[in-house]
Design a protein around this motif. Structure first.
Motif, PDB file in Angstrom:
ATOM      1  N   UNK A  57      37.477  78.581  40.322  1.00  0.00           N
ATOM      2  CA  UNK A  57      37.983  79.928  40.088  1.00  0.00           C
ATOM      3  C   UNK A  57      39.406  79.857  39.549  1.00  0.00           C
ATOM      4  N   UNK A  58      39.667  80.533  38.437  1.00  0.00           N
ATOM      5  CA  UNK A  58      41.010  80.595  37.860  1.00  0.00           C
ATOM      6  C   UNK A  58      41.313  82.021  37.410  1.00  0.00           C
ATOM      7  N   UNK A  59      42.588  82.300  37.204  1.00  0.00           N
ATOM      8  CA  UNK A  59      43.037  83.621  36.738  1.00  0.00           C
ATOM      9  C   UNK A  59      43.889  83.422  35.471  1.00  0.00           C
ATOM     10  N   UNK A  60      43.263  83.140  34.345  1.00  0.00           N
ATOM     11  CA  UNK A  60      44.014  82.752  33.145  1.00  0.00           C
ATOM     12  C   UNK A  60      44.969  83.815  32.618  1.00  0.00           C
ATOM     13  N   UNK A  61      44.647  85.088  32.776  1.00  0.00           N
ATOM     14  CA  UNK A  61      45.512  86.132  32.222  1.00  0.00           C
ATOM     15  C   UNK A  61      46.744  86.388  33.087  1.00  0.00           C
ATOM     16  N   UNK A  62      46.553  86.373  34.407  1.00  0.00           N
ATOM     17  CA  UNK A  62      47.713  86.471  35.298  1.00  0.00           C
ATOM     18  C   UNK A  62      48.564  85.212  35.166  1.00  0.00           C
ATOM     19  N   UNK A  63      47.909  84.065  35.040  1.00  0.00           N
ATOM     20  CA  UNK A  63      48.635  82.804  34.828  1.00  0.00           C
ATOM     21  C   UNK A  63      49.474  82.862  33.558  1.00  0.00           C
ATOM     22  N   UNK A  64      48.957  83.533  32.555  1.00  0.00           N
ATOM     23  CA  UNK A  64      49.697  83.669  31.292  1.00  0.00           C
ATOM     24  C   UNK A  64      51.045  84.346  31.520  1.00  0.00           C
ATOM     25  N   UNK A  65      51.059  85.358  32.376  1.00  0.00           N
ATOM     26  CA  UNK A  65      52.337  86.016  32.707  1.00  0.00           C
ATOM     27  C   UNK A  65      53.300  85.020  33.329  1.00  0.00           C
ATOM     28  N   UNK A  66      52.784  84.171  34.208  1.00  0.00           N
ATOM     29  CA  UNK A  66      53.644  83.167  34.844  1.00  0.00           C
ATOM     30  C   UNK A  66      54.159  82.159  33.822  1.00  0.00           C
ATOM     31  N   UNK A  67      53.311  81.763  32.890  1.00  0.00           N
ATOM     32  CA  UNK A  67      53.728  80.809  31.855  1.00  0.00           C
ATOM     33  C   UNK A  67      54.772  81.404  30.915  1.00  0.00           C
ATOM     34  N   UNK A  68      54.728  82.714  30.740  1.00  0.00           N
ATOM     35  CA  UNK A  68      55.632  83.370  29.800  1.00  0.00           C
ATOM     36  C   UNK A  68      56.779  84.094  30.499  1.00  0.00           C
ATOM     37  N   UNK A  69      56.874  83.936  31.820  1.00  0.00           N
ATOM     38  CA  UNK A  69      57.925  84.629  32.558  1.00  0.00           C
ATOM     39  C   UNK A  69      58.319  83.863  33.799  1.00  0.00           C
ATOM     40  N   UNK A  70      58.666  84.602  34.863  1.00  0.00           N
ATOM     41  CA  UNK A  70      59.133  83.986  36.112  1.00  0.00           C
ATOM     42  C   UNK A  70      58.140  84.269  37.236  1.00  0.00           C
ATOM     43  N   UNK A  71      57.811  83.221  37.982  1.00  0.00           N
ATOM     44  CA  UNK A  71      56.961  83.359  39.159  1.00  0.00           C
ATOM     45  C   UNK A  71      57.845  83.237  40.402  1.00  0.00           C
ATOM     46  N   UNK A  72      57.679  84.165  41.336  1.00  0.00           N
ATOM     47  CA  UNK A  72      58.488  84.200  42.553  1.00  0.00           C
ATOM     48  C   UNK A  72      57.689  83.628  43.714  1.00  0.00           C
ATOM     49  N   UNK A  73      58.326  82.790  44.496  1.00  0.00           N
ATOM     50  CA  UNK A  73      57.661  82.115  45.606  1.00  0.00           C
ATOM     51  C   UNK A  73      57.979  82.712  46.967  1.00  0.00           C
ATOM     52  N   UNK A  74      58.977  83.605  47.020  1.00  0.00           N
ATOM     53  CA  UNK A  74      59.390  84.159  48.310  1.00  0.00           C
ATOM     54  C   UNK A  74      59.663  85.661  48.216  1.00  0.00           C
ATOM     55  N   UNK A  75      58.654  86.401  47.752  1.00  0.00           N
ATOM     56  CA  UNK A  75      58.750  87.858  47.751  1.00  0.00           C
ATOM     57  C   UNK A  75      57.941  88.370  48.941  1.00  0.00           C
ATOM     58  N   UNK A  76      58.551  89.242  49.740  1.00  0.00           N
ATOM     59  CA  UNK A  76      57.937  89.667  50.989  1.00  0.00           C
ATOM     60  C   UNK A  76      57.798  91.180  51.099  1.00  0.00           C
ATOM     61  N   UNK A  77      56.705  91.562  51.748  1.00  0.00           N
ATOM     62  CA  UNK A  77      56.463  92.951  52.097  1.00  0.00           C
ATOM     63  C   UNK A  77      57.152  93.226  53.436  1.00  0.00           C
ATOM     64  N   UNK A  78      57.833  94.347  53.547  1.00  0.00           N
ATOM     65  CA  UNK A  78      58.560  94.662  54.773  1.00  0.00           C
ATOM     66  C   UNK A  78      57.674  95.304  55.843  1.00  0.00           C
ATOM     67  N   UNK A  79      56.439  95.656  55.486  1.00  0.00           N
ATOM     68  CA  UNK A  79      55.463  96.234  56.409  1.00  0.00           C
ATOM     69  C   UNK A  79      54.108  96.043  55.735  1.00  0.00           C
ATOM     70  N   UNK A  80      53.379  94.997  56.144  1.00  0.00           N
ATOM     71  CA  UNK A  80      52.243  94.507  55.359  1.00  0.00           C
ATOM     72  C   UNK A  80      50.978  95.326  55.554  1.00  0.00           C
ATOM     73  N   UNK A  81      50.989  96.512  54.968  1.00  0.00           N
ATOM     74  CA  UNK A  81      49.808  97.368  54.938  1.00  0.00           C
ATOM     75  C   UNK A  81      49.948  98.288  53.733  1.00  0.00           C
ATOM     76  N   UNK A  82      48.818  98.683  53.162  1.00  0.00           N
ATOM     77  CA  UNK A  82      48.788  99.250  51.808  1.00  0.00           C
ATOM     78  C   UNK A  82      49.733 100.425  51.581  1.00  0.00           C
TER      79      UNK A  82
END
Length: 524
Positions: A57-82
């Motif tokens: 399973x891969x996500x080539x189009x979302x991956x494209x955004x990462x290849x052409x921009x910045x991927x964040x490794x430590x972004x957090x939700x302050x209250x993890x519910x929708x």
């Protein structure tokens, strides 16, 4: 004298024209904003972040955004519910300030309060919303919207009901593809192409009950999907918290598992059969399974295949929109954000769903492409929260940020220049209990290495994790004397965050918020 006067008037006129021209040029150069969010989409199902699924399973189009921009490794939700996460994203404020702090009996979002979309709209941006709103109220500050509008605003995967600028419309088709169609139509035919746009593209998928698009229903047929390392977590040292939730594979119901009902069941009896599994002591054995262990693995396989198949359609539609931006010369000057409204469990700890401050559910996927200012193939490990999204987007749009906003712009971080005084930790708080999944209300802080959590509703339990040594959060080290001083310092950090965020530290007040019956909008 007359000559000087004439020259002076001419000079003023020329200067005015130049200033006006400069102002117009600045407005024209303001970036478009495309904010893409998929409900319950988690980073461990995005191949750019690395997954356990490899080439399956891969996500080539979302991956494209990462290849052409910045991927964040430590972004957090302050209250993890929708719903609460969406409210924080819109307002740049924590749940206790924007007053939308839970889904179940949480009322509805106060549409009269300030949002970043209203600010953009007031400053010349065309604004639009497509897909999932899930805040109970009708959106304000949008020139155009078309959002899921069934009873809970959760939306349906097939033939969904939408609210299109105040009028209910039912559309035939698959929700994810329809949402992609809507924004493409608006980009081509619905907007004023002389103005910058800010569009929220919010997919329902991959939210429960994970119904794949027809073409992907058998995407993983005959494949046994891999299991997370901690799938068989025994919750040792966390029995009262992690060990007392209704999120294990036992709590999938028959709707989730797409099991066909026996003939002859109708009405209430049929509904009870379909939803069996939601509550304690309702674990059920699928046909062919002889033990609960076999059943959990069977249910995981059905769940993970449906979840990832739903993500596949999201990725397809991200690709469609990116292709449109390219084909129409919009890519260079458009900020494209991809995120989920929080993280989600894909079998980690033996769970599905979210809510906990543990990494898997509190960490959000977050990728930004903005070719003009963000370097391709770049990464950030800075601690960012969902309260920071609003001020950042306004910063790039050259729109003033109100002082009342609790988040902080990370525009500099995006350009590879993290401010020296950037935060070293963030604060989290979850309120909802006991429904849907019996997760104890808790608050805590996470810094660059450690996490401290306090469960407070009907218990007084602390948990501490060394994320460098224990990234899967399996060992509650709260009683380890080696960490005593660090824990003491982090308890002080909690109080400092609570003071800075104007949080009433009274446990009685916090419990009252959990118990408040404000009306049902979002459900689970």
């Amino acid at each position: 004298m007359k000559v000087k006067l004439i020259l002076g008037v001419l000079a003023i006129g020329v200067l005015s024209v130049l200033l006006l021209s400069c102002e117009n040029e600045q407005k024209q150069k303001r970036p478009n904003i495309l904010f893409i969010m998929a409900d319950d989409h988690t980073s461990q199902s995005i191949s750019a972040y690395g997954t356990i699924f490899g080439d399956i399973f891969t996500t080539p189009n979302i991956d494209r955004l990462a290849n052409e921009g910045m991927i964040f490794n430590n972004v957090y939700c302050t209250n993890a519910i929708c719903g609460p996460s969406r409210a924080t994203i819109l307002t740049g404020k924590y749940s206790h300030v924007n007053s939308y702090f839970k889904n179940e009996s949480g009322g509805q979002f106060n549409e009269k309060q300030w949002t970043f979309i209203k600010a953009l709209n007031d400053n010349g941006y065309q604004t639009s919303l497509f897909g999932k709103w899930h805040l109970g109220s009708e959106p304000v500050g949008f020139d155009y919207f078309k959002y899921h509008n069934n009873k809970s605003q959760q939306g349906d995967y097939y033939d969904p009901l939408y609210n299109e600028n105040g009028k209910n419309v039912r559309e035939e088709g698959y929700a994810t593809t329809l949402t992609g169609d809507f924004i493409l139509n608006w980009l081509e035919n619905g907007r004023d192409k002389d103005k910058p746009f800010a569009a929220l593209l919010h997919f329902k998928a991959p939210h429960r009950p994970w119904k794949p698009e027809e073409k992907y229903k058998d995407l993983f047929k005959g494949i046994e999907m891999p299991y997370p390392d901690n799938f068989n977590d025994d919750y040792k040292g966390r029995e009262l918290t992690a060990g007392d939730t209704w999120m294990t594979m036992d709590y999938f119901n028959r709707i989730d598992m797409k099991v066909t009902a026996p003939e002859g069941l109708e009405g209430k009896e049929l509904w009870q059969w379909k939803t069996h599994g939601n509550n304690p002591d309702e674990a059920w054995l699928p046909e062919g399974c002889k033990t609960q262990e076999e059943a959990r693995k069977w249910k995981y396989q059905r769940y993970i295949k449906d979840y990832l198949a739903c993500v596949k359609s999201v990725d397809d539609n991200v690709g469609r929109v990116l292709d449109y931006l390219d084909a129409n010369g919009l890519a260079e000057n458009t900020i494209v954000v991809y995120t989920g409204d929080q993280g989600f469990y894909l079998g980690e700890h033996g769970w599905f769903d979210k809510r906990f401050m543990y990494e898997t559910s509190s960490k959000m996927p977050f990728i930004v492409r903005y070719p003009e200012k963000v370097a391709a193939k770049s990464q950030s490990n800075d601690i960012i929260t969902n309260a920071d999204f609003a001020p950042t987007l306004l910063d790039f749009a050259n729109v003033d940020v109100p002082e009342a906003i609790q988040g902080r712009s990370f525009a500099e971080n995006l350009q590879g220049q993290t401010p020296a005084d950037w935060r070293k930790s963030y604060y989290y708080q979850y309120y909802e209990y006991p429904f849907w999944h019996h997760v104890q209300p808790h608050y805590g802080v996470r810094n660059e290495r450690y996490k401290l959590i306090h469960f407070y509703y009907n218990m007084d339990v602390w948990e501490f994790y060394d994320l460098e040594k224990d990234p899967n959060e399996m060992n509650n080290a709260i009683a380890d004397p080696a960490y005593a001083e660090i824990i003491k310092e982090m308890k002080i950090d909690i109080v400092n965050h609570q003071n800075n965020l104007c949080i009433d530290k009274s446990l009685g007040v916090m419990r009252t918020m959990t118990d408040a019956e404000l009306g049902l909008v979002g459900g689970h």
